[in-house]
Write a protein that holds these residues in place. Structure first.
Motif, PDB file in Angstrom:
ATOM      1  N   TYR A 153       0.840  -1.195   0.000  1.00 29.73           N
ATOM      2  CA  TYR A 153       0.000   0.000   0.000  1.00 29.73           C
ATOM      3  C   TYR A 153       0.882   1.254   0.000  1.00 29.73           C
ATOM      4  N   ALA A 154       0.503   2.220  -0.819  1.00 29.83           N
ATOM      5  CA  ALA A 154       1.235   3.486  -0.888  1.00 29.83           C
ATOM      6  C   ALA A 154       0.282   4.593  -1.329  1.00 29.83           C
ATOM      7  N   PRO A 155      -0.774   4.875  -0.543  1.00 33.63           N
ATOM      8  CA  PRO A 155      -1.784   5.856  -0.966  1.00 33.63           C
ATOM      9  C   PRO A 155      -1.204   7.263  -1.067  1.00 33.63           C
ATOM     10  N   ASN A 156      -1.649   7.990  -2.076  1.00 36.90           N
ATOM     11  CA  ASN A 156      -1.100   9.325  -2.338  1.00 36.90           C
ATOM     12  C   ASN A 156      -2.085  10.466  -2.119  1.00 36.90           C
ATOM     13  N   SER A 157      -3.348  10.182  -1.869  1.00 34.94           N
ATOM     14  CA  SER A 157      -4.343  11.230  -1.612  1.00 34.94           C
ATOM     15  C   SER A 157      -5.026  10.926  -0.282  1.00 34.94           C
ATOM     16  N   PRO A 158      -5.628  11.922   0.358  1.00 38.09           N
ATOM     17  CA  PRO A 158      -6.391  11.636   1.570  1.00 38.09           C
ATOM     18  C   PRO A 158      -7.484  10.599   1.343  1.00 38.09           C
ATOM     19  N   TYR A 159      -8.123  10.636   0.184  1.00 35.15           N
ATOM     20  CA  TYR A 159      -9.130   9.604  -0.124  1.00 35.15           C
ATOM     21  C   TYR A 159      -8.503   8.216  -0.089  1.00 35.15           C
ATOM     22  N   ALA A 160      -7.410   8.034  -0.831  1.00 34.54           N
ATOM     23  CA  ALA A 160      -6.768   6.726  -0.905  1.00 34.54           C
ATOM     24  C   ALA A 160      -6.276   6.279   0.466  1.00 34.54           C
ATOM     25  N   ALA A 161      -5.747   7.223   1.251  1.00 35.86           N
ATOM     26  CA  ALA A 161      -5.258   6.883   2.588  1.00 35.86           C
ATOM     27  C   ALA A 161      -6.401   6.419   3.489  1.00 35.86           C
ATOM     28  N   SER A 162      -7.555   7.076   3.368  1.00 33.08           N
ATOM     29  CA  SER A 162      -8.702   6.674   4.202  1.00 33.08           C
ATOM     30  C   SER A 162      -9.212   5.298   3.803  1.00 33.08           C
ATOM     31  N   LYS A 163      -9.200   4.989   2.516  1.00 32.37           N
ATOM     32  CA  LYS A 163      -9.623   3.651   2.086  1.00 32.37           C
ATOM     33  C   LYS A 163      -8.603   2.590   2.518  1.00 32.37           C
ATOM     34  N   ALA A 164      -7.331   2.938   2.471  1.00 31.67           N
ATOM     35  CA  ALA A 164      -6.311   2.010   2.948  1.00 31.67           C
ATOM     36  C   ALA A 164      -6.521   1.699   4.424  1.00 31.67           C
ATOM     37  N   GLY A 165      -6.838   2.744   5.209  1.00 31.01           N
ATOM     38  CA  GLY A 165      -7.106   2.534   6.621  1.00 31.01           C
ATOM     39  C   GLY A 165      -8.282   1.607   6.854  1.00 31.01           C
ATOM     40  N   SER A 166      -9.337   1.777   6.059  1.00 26.57           N
ATOM     41  CA  SER A 166     -10.503   0.901   6.220  1.00 26.57           C
ATOM     42  C   SER A 166     -10.179  -0.528   5.822  1.00 26.57           C
ATOM     43  N   ASP A 167      -9.358  -0.717   4.786  1.00 26.76           N
ATOM     44  CA  ASP A 167      -8.941  -2.065   4.387  1.00 26.76           C
ATOM     45  C   ASP A 167      -8.215  -2.763   5.537  1.00 26.76           C
ATOM     46  N   HIS A 168      -7.320  -2.031   6.194  1.00 26.70           N
ATOM     47  CA  HIS A 168      -6.544  -2.619   7.286  1.00 26.70           C
ATOM     48  C   HIS A 168      -7.451  -2.993   8.464  1.00 26.70           C
ATOM     49  N   LEU A 169      -8.454  -2.172   8.739  1.00 29.63           N
ATOM     50  CA  LEU A 169      -9.387  -2.498   9.818  1.00 29.63           C
ATOM     51  C   LEU A 169     -10.152  -3.785   9.529  1.00 29.63           C
ATOM     52  N   VAL A 170     -10.602  -3.946   8.295  1.00 24.57           N
ATOM     53  CA  VAL A 170     -11.328  -5.159   7.926  1.00 24.57           C
ATOM     54  C   VAL A 170     -10.435  -6.383   8.114  1.00 24.57           C
ATOM     55  N   ARG A 171      -9.200  -6.275   7.655  1.00 26.61           N
ATOM     56  CA  ARG A 171      -8.250  -7.372   7.838  1.00 26.61           C
ATOM     57  C   ARG A 171      -8.045  -7.676   9.322  1.00 26.61           C
ATOM     58  N   ALA A 172      -7.909  -6.621  10.123  1.00 27.50           N
ATOM     59  CA  ALA A 172      -7.652  -6.800  11.553  1.00 27.50           C
ATOM     60  C   ALA A 172      -8.817  -7.495  12.254  1.00 27.50           C
ATOM     61  N   PHE A 173     -10.051  -7.166  11.875  1.00 28.58           N
ATOM     62  CA  PHE A 173     -11.204  -7.802  12.519  1.00 28.58           C
ATOM     63  C   PHE A 173     -11.297  -9.280  12.150  1.00 28.58           C
ATOM     64  N   HIS A 174     -10.815  -9.624  10.959  1.00 23.19           N
ATOM     65  CA  HIS A 174     -10.770 -11.045  10.614  1.00 23.19           C
ATOM     66  C   HIS A 174      -9.684 -11.752  11.418  1.00 23.19           C
ATOM     67  N   LYS A 175      -8.488 -11.172  11.444  1.00 27.47           N
ATOM     68  CA  LYS A 175      -7.365 -11.821  12.107  1.00 27.47           C
ATOM     69  C   LYS A 175      -7.541 -11.858  13.623  1.00 27.47           C
ATOM     70  N   THR A 176      -8.075 -10.786  14.207  1.00 25.22           N
ATOM     71  CA  THR A 176      -8.166 -10.690  15.663  1.00 25.22           C
ATOM     72  C   THR A 176      -9.388 -11.399  16.226  1.00 25.22           C
ATOM     73  N   TYR A 177     -10.538 -11.200  15.580  1.00 30.91           N
ATOM     74  CA  TYR A 177     -11.795 -11.691  16.161  1.00 30.91           C
ATOM     75  C   TYR A 177     -12.396 -12.874  15.407  1.00 30.91           C
ATOM     76  N   GLY A 178     -11.878 -13.157  14.229  1.00 34.23           N
ATOM     77  CA  GLY A 178     -12.451 -14.252  13.456  1.00 34.23           C
ATOM     78  C   GLY A 178     -13.670 -13.868  12.644  1.00 34.23           C
ATOM     79  N   LEU A 179     -13.933 -12.562  12.482  1.00 28.96           N
ATOM     80  CA  LEU A 179     -15.038 -12.137  11.633  1.00 28.96           C
ATOM     81  C   LEU A 179     -14.776 -12.610  10.206  1.00 28.96           C
ATOM     82  N   VAL A 180     -15.798 -13.160   9.568  1.00 31.23           N
ATOM     83  CA  VAL A 180     -15.627 -13.665   8.198  1.00 31.23           C
ATOM     84  C   VAL A 180     -15.725 -12.483   7.238  1.00 31.23           C
TER      85      VAL A 180
END
Length: 360
Positions: A153-180
């Protein structure tokens, strides 16, 4: 039978997804949650008003309690998350709203899904599908290979950075809590119902009003274009066969420079005016109504700050693993799109006054 919650379902891609899904799976329940901000248009869903198994909720994804109630009351087992602030220019001028909706809003949904599906022990087989963008990967040079799911990931705009942040949160909820969960990162979509601040619909509307077509810089920025229902086909495959915790890139394999897109839209519109005499009466300000070429309207303006030069998607993973292939050629898709805007003036005319940006 699935029971879906579609966030941002009154927006461009979301509304197309609702129609796509109900046509494919008419027995499924589809609940749309949309705050109806500037890009959410309830008129997009007019044809769904009396369709059995469709419900609309006017509300904000930041309202976690509301989302939890929808999960509980409707027995939701699948969430498809489109809701987002998505215009790069707007993110440059006001990044706070993008962090609030794209990051905090996604966290709100994840918390609600975790509470409904995991914390209360409902045992319902579930899926949280997060719709993201290729812009999280940054930009490519002319000879670089397309973005794959392994691209850092290498976002260059605030929009892209915010979407990157949301992607990481989704991944974290799967890895941490087991959310599918699953995530898809798509290339530039086009088609019906796209808000007319984006390149393709804005060009069409400006041509029909005889307004200039401002193009950033030299217009040689390259994007991979994906017809909206080909995107929805990819999401369908991910929901049906995608592996939990995985990311899938969805692309159209249609790399094209912005200036080429603008010229093509000009030429297609001119052709339609020659074929349909009624268009000259309907849009008298358009140059082809007077026998002139729409390309005369093209003008080059100062480039956008931090403008990414090239996006391209490597879609081999979804093709190999899930059997995905886009069905719409770019030539056919762009013709359908131009025709849709020519035939739906009332829809886009009602939105033009809300625009804050006029550049492409």
């Amino acid at each position: 039978m699935r029971r879906l919650l579609v966030t941002g379902g009154a927006g461009f891609i979301g509304s197309n997804f609702v129609y796509f899904w109900k046509k494919k799976c008419p027995a499924d329940l589809v609940v749309v949650l949309d705050a109806l901000t500037y890009a959410g248009n309830i008129a997009n869903l007019d044809a769904m008003k009396n369709v059995p198994g469709f419900e609309f909720v006017h509300g904000d994804i930041l309202d976690t309690k509301l989302v939890e109630r929808i999960f509980t009351d409707q027995g939701i087992d699948t969430l498809v998350h489109f809701a987002a602030e998505s215009h790069v220019d707007r993110s440059i001028h006001g990044p706070d709203a993008f962090v609030r909706t794209n990051v905090t809003g996604t966290l709100s949904l994840l918390n609600a899904a975790k509470a409904a599906w995991l914390d209360r022990g409902s045992g319902i087989p579930h899926r949280f599908h997060h719709v993201s963008t290729d812009e999280v990967y940054g930009t490519l040079g002319p000879d670089d290979p397309p973005f794959s799911e392994e691209t850092p990931y290498a976002p260059n705009s605030p929009y892209a950075a915010s979407k990157a942040g949301s992607d990481h949160l989704v991944r974290a909820f799967h890895k941490t809590y087991g959310l599918v969960t699953t995530t898809s990162n798509c290339s530039n979509n086009y088609g019906p119902f796209q808000f007319p601040e984006k390149l393709i619909p804005l060009c069409i509307a400006n041509i029909l009003d005889g307004k200039s077509l401002p193009v950033y810089g030299d217009g040689r920025q390259i994007r991979d274009w994906l017809y909206v229902d080909d995107h929805n086909r990819g999401i369908e495959l991910i929901l049906e066969k995608g592996q939990a915790g995985e990311t899938y890139n969805i692309g159209g394999s249609n790399e094209c420079m912005n200036i080429e897109i603008v010229r093509l839209i000009c030429d297609l519109t001119d052709l339609r005016f020659r074929e349909r005499a009624s268009l000259s009466e309907k849009f008298p300000k358009a140059l082809p109504a007077a026998g002139r070429a729409s390309r005369e309207l093209i003008s080059h303006v100062r480039d956008r700050a931090g403008h990414d030069q090239r996006y391209a998607i490597d879609a081999r993973k979804i093709k190999t693993a899930l059997g995905y292939h886009p069905k719409e050629s770019f030539e056919a898709g762009i013709q359908k799109t131009v025709d849709w805007y020519l035939d739906h003036e009332n829809w886009w005319r009602a939105l033009m006054d809300t625009l804050c940006f006029s550049k492409t």
